[in-house]
Design an enzyme around this catalytic site. Structure first.
Site, PDB file in Angstrom:
ATOM      1  N   GLU A 161      -3.255 -11.120  -6.542  1.00 53.80           N
ATOM      2  CA  GLU A 161      -3.479 -12.000  -5.157  1.00 53.80           C
ATOM      3  C   GLU A 161      -3.972 -13.363  -5.527  1.00 53.80           C
ATOM      4  O   GLU A 161      -4.769 -13.598  -6.248  1.00 53.80           O
ATOM      5  CB  GLU A 161      -4.411 -11.379  -4.299  1.00 53.80           C
ATOM      6  N   TRP A 210       0.771  -1.373   0.028  1.00 53.36           N
ATOM      7  CA  TRP A 210      -0.007  -0.158   0.064  1.00 53.36           C
ATOM      8  C   TRP A 210       0.946   1.265   0.035  1.00 53.36           C
ATOM      9  O   TRP A 210       1.673   1.596   0.783  1.00 53.36           O
ATOM     10  CB  TRP A 210      -0.970   0.029   1.178  1.00 53.36           C
ATOM     11  N   TRP A 223      -0.655 -13.934  -1.630  1.00 57.47           N
ATOM     12  CA  TRP A 223      -1.500 -13.456  -0.412  1.00 57.47           C
ATOM     13  C   TRP A 223      -1.146 -14.241   0.567  1.00 57.47           C
ATOM     14  O   TRP A 223      -1.720 -15.294   0.629  1.00 57.47           O
ATOM     15  CB  TRP A 223      -2.719 -12.754  -0.873  1.00 57.47           C
ATOM     16  N   ASN A 278      -7.340  -0.915  -4.815  1.00 62.41           N
ATOM     17  CA  ASN A 278      -7.145  -2.247  -4.376  1.00 62.41           C
ATOM     18  C   ASN A 278      -8.969  -2.773  -4.538  1.00 62.41           C
ATOM     19  O   ASN A 278      -9.697  -2.276  -3.820  1.00 62.41           O
ATOM     20  CB  ASN A 278      -6.716  -2.525  -2.741  1.00 62.41           C
ATOM     21  N   GLU A 279      -8.883  -3.526  -5.398  1.00 61.79           N
ATOM     22  CA  GLU A 279     -10.343  -4.313  -5.515  1.00 61.79           C
ATOM     23  C   GLU A 279     -11.522  -3.353  -5.802  1.00 61.79           C
ATOM     24  O   GLU A 279     -12.355  -3.457  -4.905  1.00 61.79           O
ATOM     25  CB  GLU A 279     -10.488  -5.296  -4.346  1.00 61.79           C
ATOM     26  N   TYR A 309      -9.658 -16.293  -5.031  1.00 64.97           N
ATOM     27  CA  TYR A 309      -9.948 -16.469  -3.635  1.00 64.97           C
ATOM     28  C   TYR A 309     -11.068 -17.433  -3.614  1.00 64.97           C
ATOM     29  O   TYR A 309     -12.353 -17.125  -3.428  1.00 64.97           O
ATOM     30  CB  TYR A 309     -10.277 -15.269  -2.781  1.00 64.97           C
TER      31      TYR A 309
END
Length: 426
Positions: free
Chosen positions: A319, A83, A361, A198-199, A279
């Protein structure tokens, strides 16, 4: 004097090597559907550790940043995603719009300077869709505090004032002069790419138009300040309304309704490569099963195909992982999942495809268990996982050094290393 003369040539050779090494530390660029550095392919094996800046801001934990980079470098990892934001929270970088904590900015300077020492490049994300570290919710809070009539966090993507706050942050970060290296961030080859967010999701507009407009505006804005670095969006990879035939690859029906649109979003001017997250344990089921492996393979292959056919750009799986908190979890399954990701990427690599790499991740140094979200991998405590990561790093590094753009990427050099590179033992 005679001894000094005898030593001088060796010192000169060392100096020449250092100069040559610095000359080799060039910007990562994109050529077709591949990354290149110095006209050599740059396939990626990397990792995430999002909290490096916060740890570097405290002298008692700063050493963990160096420790992590050392361990990652030893495993052959070459890219870290982290970040470059912390909006209005504890240890905030940006305490209020366009107001920064200089000590925290110096901590980010340190992270970048340490990354270069260990020859690790950074993908720097510029804000968050989620509340952690502030993100779009914090921008909305700032807007409300300034008297704006805001009813949804998604107005981050559409309200002129909130967009101006974000742009100001982008401008400040990209023009930052590193206090350790004296390099302006926008000129520093240690930075691999800028990530817009992010996302990002905009569930209030399932058509995807709102997010698409924001991506178009912000990608061009980043490029207007920094034309040298690559830019990516930070998407999870969900298929949206523009590609109904691809929706079958989504993990669930909800994924089509979050306002993102993988193919359309990545056809935007200023976006250089695609990002995808993996994920299965969040999206399909928190109970470990072979279905996770099947989904991961089809998810990856679909996005690699899209990147080749429609986007003509590299795709990074920025990720991926599996949580130790999942029902039925064990390290053997984690190793199988990681191996499956690596194998799918190598199948693309050996054909000169768009599968440009992946980022675990997430990687942790020893003694940071209190930050663990379930996905943390400590290399020193995970020998089998560490071996898989190191082997893949070696294969990627070997391929990067053997091939060049003159091979037209899909080179099938018959070398004794071919079996090592592509042997189906993963």
């Amino acid at each position: 004097m005679a001894e000094e003369r005898r030593e001088f040539p060796s010192l000169q050779r060392i100096y020449d090597l250092q100069v040559r090494e610095d000359d080799d530390w060039q910007m990562v660029q994109k050529q077709g559907n591949q990354f290149v550095v110095n006209d050599q392919p740059f396939y990626v094996n990397g990792f995430n550790t999002y909290w490096l800046m916060v740890f570097a801001a405290d002298q008692s934990t700063r050493g963990k940043v160096s420790e992590l980079f050392h361990q990652a470098s030893s495993a052959g990892l070459t890219v870290c995603r982290t970040w470059a934001f912390n909006d209005g929270q504890w240890r905030a970088l940006q305490t209020s719009p366009s107001v920064y904590d200089e000590e925290v900015f110096k901590a980010l300077d340190f992270v970048i300077s340490e990354a270069k020492k260990y020859k690790i490049r950074l993908i720097l994300s510029l804000t968050n869709n989620w509340d952690a570290y502030g993100g779009k919710a914090q921008y909305v809070k700032w807007g409300k505090a300034a008297g704006l009539n805001l009813t949804s966090d998604d107005e981050f993507f559409s309200h002129t004032t909130l967009k101006s706050y974000y742009k100001a942050h982008v401008k400040t970060v990209l023009n930052r002069v590193n206090t350790f290296t004296n390099l302006t961030y926008k000129n520093d080859p240690t930075i691999f790419a800028w990530e817009l967010m992010n996302e990002p999701r905009c569930t209030s507009d399932p058509s995807g138009d709102t997010l698409q407009s924001w991506i178009q505006e912000m990608a061009v804005y980043v490029k207007s300040i920094d034309a040298k670095h690559l830019v990516e969006i930070g998407l999870e990879g969900f298929y949206g309304p523009s590609a109904p035939d691809r929706a079958k690859f989504n993990p669930n029906s909800y994924a089509t309704q979050v306002g993102t649109d993988f193919i359309r979003n990545h056809q935007t001017l200023g976006v250089d490569f695609a990002s995808v997250h993996i994920y299965a344990d969040s999206w399909i089921s928190q109970t470990i099963s072979d279905a996770h492996l099947q989904f991961t393979k089809s998810w990856m292959e679909a996005h690699i195909e899209d990147a080749e056919k429609y986007l003509r750009m590299p795709v990074l799986f920025t990720e991926f992982g599996v949580s130790a908190k999942d029902t039925g979890y064990n390290t053997s399954f984690r190793d199988t999942l990681i191996s499956s990701v690596y194998k799918t990427l190598l199948n693309s690599t050996k054909k000169g495809g768009s599968g440009a790499g992946s980022l675990l991740w997430q990687l942790f140094p020893d003694g940071t268990d209190y930050m663990n979200d379930g996905y943390a991998i400590v290399l020193s405590k995970s020998p089998s996982t560490s071996n898989i990561i190191s082997l893949h790093s070696t294969r990627i590094a070997t391929f990067n050094s053997l091939c060049s753009t003159k091979c037209k990427w899909g080179c099938k050099k018959k070398t004794p290393l071919e079996e090592f590179l592509y042997h189906d033992d993963l």
